[in-house]
Motif scaffolding. Structure first.
Motif, PDB file in Angstrom:
ATOM      1  N   LYS A   1       0.783  -1.060   0.040  1.00  0.00           N
ATOM      2  CA  LYS A   1       0.007  -0.179  -0.109  1.00  0.00           C
ATOM      3  C   LYS A   1       0.881   1.221   0.079  1.00  0.00           C
ATOM      4  O   LYS A   1       1.681   1.499   0.907  1.00  0.00           O
ATOM      5  CB  LYS A   1      -0.852  -0.077   1.329  1.00  0.00           C
ATOM      6  N   LEU A   2       1.039   2.159  -1.160  1.00  0.00           N
ATOM      7  CA  LEU A   2       1.514   3.326  -1.256  1.00  0.00           C
ATOM      8  C   LEU A   2       0.958   4.460  -1.299  1.00  0.00           C
ATOM      9  O   LEU A   2       0.102   4.569  -2.185  1.00  0.00           O
ATOM     10  CB  LEU A   2       2.502   3.030  -2.444  1.00  0.00           C
ATOM     11  N   ASP A   3       0.973   5.517  -0.661  1.00  0.00           N
ATOM     12  CA  ASP A   3       0.427   6.588  -0.828  1.00  0.00           C
ATOM     13  C   ASP A   3       0.973   7.501  -2.057  1.00  0.00           C
ATOM     14  O   ASP A   3       2.104   7.429  -2.387  1.00  0.00           O
ATOM     15  CB  ASP A   3       0.348   7.464   0.393  1.00  0.00           C
ATOM     16  N   SER A   4      -0.042   8.343  -2.546  1.00  0.00           N
ATOM     17  CA  SER A   4       0.195   9.110  -3.692  1.00  0.00           C
ATOM     18  C   SER A   4       1.514   9.988  -3.464  1.00  0.00           C
ATOM     19  O   SER A   4       2.359  10.498  -4.569  1.00  0.00           O
ATOM     20  CB  SER A   4      -0.915   9.938  -4.221  1.00  0.00           C
ATOM     21  N   ASP A   5       1.782  10.601  -2.256  1.00  0.00           N
ATOM     22  CA  ASP A   5       2.850  11.606  -2.201  1.00  0.00           C
ATOM     23  C   ASP A   5       3.882  10.824  -1.622  1.00  0.00           C
ATOM     24  O   ASP A   5       4.861  11.425  -0.910  1.00  0.00           O
ATOM     25  CB  ASP A   5       2.164  12.569  -0.749  1.00  0.00           C
ATOM     26  N   THR A   6       4.182   9.573  -1.732  1.00  0.00           N
ATOM     27  CA  THR A   6       5.285   8.870  -1.306  1.00  0.00           C
ATOM     28  C   THR A   6       6.064   8.171  -2.574  1.00  0.00           C
ATOM     29  O   THR A   6       5.549   7.411  -3.251  1.00  0.00           O
ATOM     30  CB  THR A   6       4.806   7.844  -0.290  1.00  0.00           C
ATOM     31  N   ALA A   7       7.575   8.416  -2.365  1.00  0.00           N
ATOM     32  CA  ALA A   7       8.405   7.513  -3.189  1.00  0.00           C
ATOM     33  C   ALA A   7       9.254   6.513  -2.552  1.00  0.00           C
ATOM     34  O   ALA A   7       9.701   7.022  -1.620  1.00  0.00           O
ATOM     35  CB  ALA A   7       9.336   8.543  -4.072  1.00  0.00           C
ATOM     36  N   LEU A   8       9.208   5.345  -3.084  1.00  0.00           N
ATOM     37  CA  LEU A   8      10.263   4.419  -2.745  1.00  0.00           C
ATOM     38  C   LEU A   8      11.374   4.371  -3.343  1.00  0.00           C
ATOM     39  O   LEU A   8      11.436   3.701  -4.654  1.00  0.00           O
ATOM     40  CB  LEU A   8       9.442   2.993  -2.582  1.00  0.00           C
ATOM     41  N   PHE A   9      12.398   5.020  -2.818  1.00  0.00           N
ATOM     42  CA  PHE A   9      13.930   4.768  -3.603  1.00  0.00           C
ATOM     43  C   PHE A   9      14.480   3.299  -3.439  1.00  0.00           C
ATOM     44  O   PHE A   9      15.176   2.903  -4.257  1.00  0.00           O
ATOM     45  CB  PHE A   9      14.860   5.846  -2.987  1.00  0.00           C
ATOM     46  N   ARG A  10      14.067   2.558  -2.597  1.00  0.00           N
ATOM     47  CA  ARG A  10      14.479   1.195  -2.226  1.00  0.00           C
ATOM     48  C   ARG A  10      13.483   0.339  -2.024  1.00  0.00           C
ATOM     49  O   ARG A  10      13.129  -0.060  -0.861  1.00  0.00           O
ATOM     50  CB  ARG A  10      15.547   1.146  -1.056  1.00  0.00           C
ATOM     51  N   PRO A  11      12.685   0.212  -3.016  1.00  0.00           N
ATOM     52  CA  PRO A  11      11.400  -0.593  -3.168  1.00  0.00           C
ATOM     53  C   PRO A  11      11.507  -2.030  -2.502  1.00  0.00           C
ATOM     54  O   PRO A  11      10.763  -2.640  -1.720  1.00  0.00           O
ATOM     55  CB  PRO A  11      10.745  -0.620  -4.327  1.00  0.00           C
ATOM     56  N   GLU A  12      12.786  -2.499  -2.791  1.00  0.00           N
ATOM     57  CA  GLU A  12      12.981  -4.067  -2.194  1.00  0.00           C
ATOM     58  C   GLU A  12      13.154  -4.078  -0.706  1.00  0.00           C
ATOM     59  O   GLU A  12      12.960  -5.161  -0.265  1.00  0.00           O
ATOM     60  CB  GLU A  12      14.369  -4.316  -2.834  1.00  0.00           C
ATOM     61  N   ALA A  13      13.299  -3.029   0.053  1.00  0.00           N
ATOM     62  CA  ALA A  13      13.151  -2.990   1.370  1.00  0.00           C
ATOM     63  C   ALA A  13      11.613  -3.528   1.815  1.00  0.00           C
ATOM     64  O   ALA A  13      11.518  -4.156   3.047  1.00  0.00           O
ATOM     65  CB  ALA A  13      13.449  -1.635   1.959  1.00  0.00           C
ATOM     66  N   TRP A  14      10.808  -3.174   1.215  1.00  0.00           N
ATOM     67  CA  TRP A  14       9.371  -3.856   1.585  1.00  0.00           C
ATOM     68  C   TRP A  14       9.011  -5.113   1.232  1.00  0.00           C
ATOM     69  O   TRP A  14       8.126  -5.585   1.580  1.00  0.00           O
ATOM     70  CB  TRP A  14       8.329  -2.570   0.995  1.00  0.00           C
ATOM     71  N   THR A  15       9.935  -5.588   0.070  1.00  0.00           N
ATOM     72  CA  THR A  15       9.376  -6.986  -0.441  1.00  0.00           C
ATOM     73  C   THR A  15      10.376  -8.013  -0.030  1.00  0.00           C
ATOM     74  O   THR A  15       9.941  -9.208  -0.066  1.00  0.00           O
ATOM     75  CB  THR A  15       9.320  -6.873  -1.764  1.00  0.00           C
ATOM     76  N   ALA A  16      11.596  -7.707   0.177  1.00  0.00           N
ATOM     77  CA  ALA A  16      12.586  -8.802   0.418  1.00  0.00           C
ATOM     78  C   ALA A  16      12.113  -9.556   1.706  1.00  0.00           C
ATOM     79  O   ALA A  16      12.485 -10.902   1.628  1.00  0.00           O
ATOM     80  CB  ALA A  16      13.951  -8.113   0.662  1.00  0.00           C
ATOM     81  N   PRO A  17      11.760  -8.896   2.641  1.00  0.00           N
ATOM     82  CA  PRO A  17      11.519  -9.684   3.835  1.00  0.00           C
ATOM     83  C   PRO A  17      10.289 -10.712   3.812  1.00  0.00           C
ATOM     84  O   PRO A  17      10.493 -11.874   4.202  1.00  0.00           O
ATOM     85  CB  PRO A  17      10.899  -8.646   4.866  1.00  0.00           C
ATOM     86  N   ALA A  18       9.378 -10.389   2.925  1.00  0.00           N
ATOM     87  CA  ALA A  18       8.521 -11.413   2.474  1.00  0.00           C
ATOM     88  C   ALA A  18       9.044 -12.531   1.596  1.00  0.00           C
ATOM     89  O   ALA A  18       8.706 -13.745   1.814  1.00  0.00           O
ATOM     90  CB  ALA A  18       7.390 -10.725   1.735  1.00  0.00           C
ATOM     91  N   GLU A  19       9.801 -12.150   0.400  1.00  0.00           N
ATOM     92  CA  GLU A  19      10.261 -12.795  -0.397  1.00  0.00           C
ATOM     93  C   GLU A  19      11.394 -13.956   0.258  1.00  0.00           C
ATOM     94  O   GLU A  19      11.473 -15.146  -0.096  1.00  0.00           O
ATOM     95  CB  GLU A  19      11.076 -12.269  -1.412  1.00  0.00           C
ATOM     96  N   ALA A  20      12.294 -13.327   1.202  1.00  0.00           N
ATOM     97  CA  ALA A  20      13.432 -14.109   1.717  1.00  0.00           C
ATOM     98  C   ALA A  20      12.879 -14.672   3.160  1.00  0.00           C
ATOM     99  O   ALA A  20      13.652 -15.883   3.396  1.00  0.00           O
ATOM    100  CB  ALA A  20      14.669 -13.297   2.085  1.00  0.00           C
TER     101      ALA A  20
END
Length: 225
Positions: free
Chosen positions: A88-107
């Motif tokens: 879930k990402l707000d319109s006013d937010t940029a993720l410069f390292r999006p992998e930080a949000w997905t790596a925990p789930a993936e690994a």
């Protein structure tokens, strides 16, 4: 991993949402959830490949209040069947390292990854500008209003506090695994951070022009690191 990035947005924020979306991996499925009346302008403003999901519910301007939380809950449950992880990402937010949000789930099969609020705000509650939730955790929302927790009655209707309180609740969700990201590694309007390890930026309290300018500086900093 099948990942959906979901943004609840409206016309004033379409340009911001489109700008920030360019930082996301191409493999992610991007969805904008808008009011039905905003479907056509959303299609015109969204980057190519973005899906427009028209769903009508009172949003309380900032996704605040019982009706907004219930509308979000229904959308979360609808999309749970279509992904393994929802960001879930707000319109006013940029993720410069999006992998930080997905790596925990993936690994590590983590269920809820989020920016942890400071100690004074509560160590378990999330900042709502960006968080990632597993299908398993999303499906728990079927029982969001179960007797005993009293979570929906608290936090003055703020969706990030309500949902993070639910997913970290004991004893019901004790089995869900959590990953807390460092709030100090994120760029805030009142506390800018341009380190090469900056995770992202929440820019809702500056003008659109200033938002884009800060994203350019952050991008240049990372390239030159």
């Amino acid at each position: 991993m099948n990942i959906i990035c979901l943004t609840f947005t409206f016309p004033r924020d379409f340009a911001r949402a489109a700008c920030h979306q360019r930082f996301l991996p191409a493999a992610w499925r991007k969805i904008w959830c808008v009011e039905s009346a905003d479907r056509a302008p959303a299609r015109a403003a969204a980057p190519a490949g973005t899906e427009i999901l028209p769903r009508d519910f009172p949003r309380g301007k900032t996704l605040r209040g019982d009706d907004a939380v219930e509308g979000m809950r229904r959308v979360f449950l609808e999309l749970a069947a279509q992904c393994e992880l929802l960001v879930k990402l707000d319109s006013d937010t940029a993720l410069f390292r999006p992998e930080a949000w997905t790596a925990p789930a993936e690994a590590a099969d983590v269920d809820f990854t989020y920016l942890r609020r400071y100690e004074a705000e509560s160590r378990l509650l999330a900042n709502g500008c960006a968080y990632a939730v597993s299908r398993r955790a999303l499906l728990r929302l079927k029982n969001f209003y179960a007797d005993g927790d009293n979570i929906p009655a608290g936090f003055a209707g703020h969706e990030d506090l309500l949902f993070s309180a639910f997913w970290t609740a004991l004893p019901r969700n004790r089995d869900l695994t959590l990953c807390q990201l460092n709030k100090d590694k994120f760029h805030w309007c009142a506390k800018p951070y341009y380190g090469a390890d900056c995770l992202g930026a929440h820019l809702g309290y500056v003008s659109q022009e200033e938002d884009f300018a800060r994203c350019r500086v952050a991008t240049a900093t990372r390239k030159n690191a």
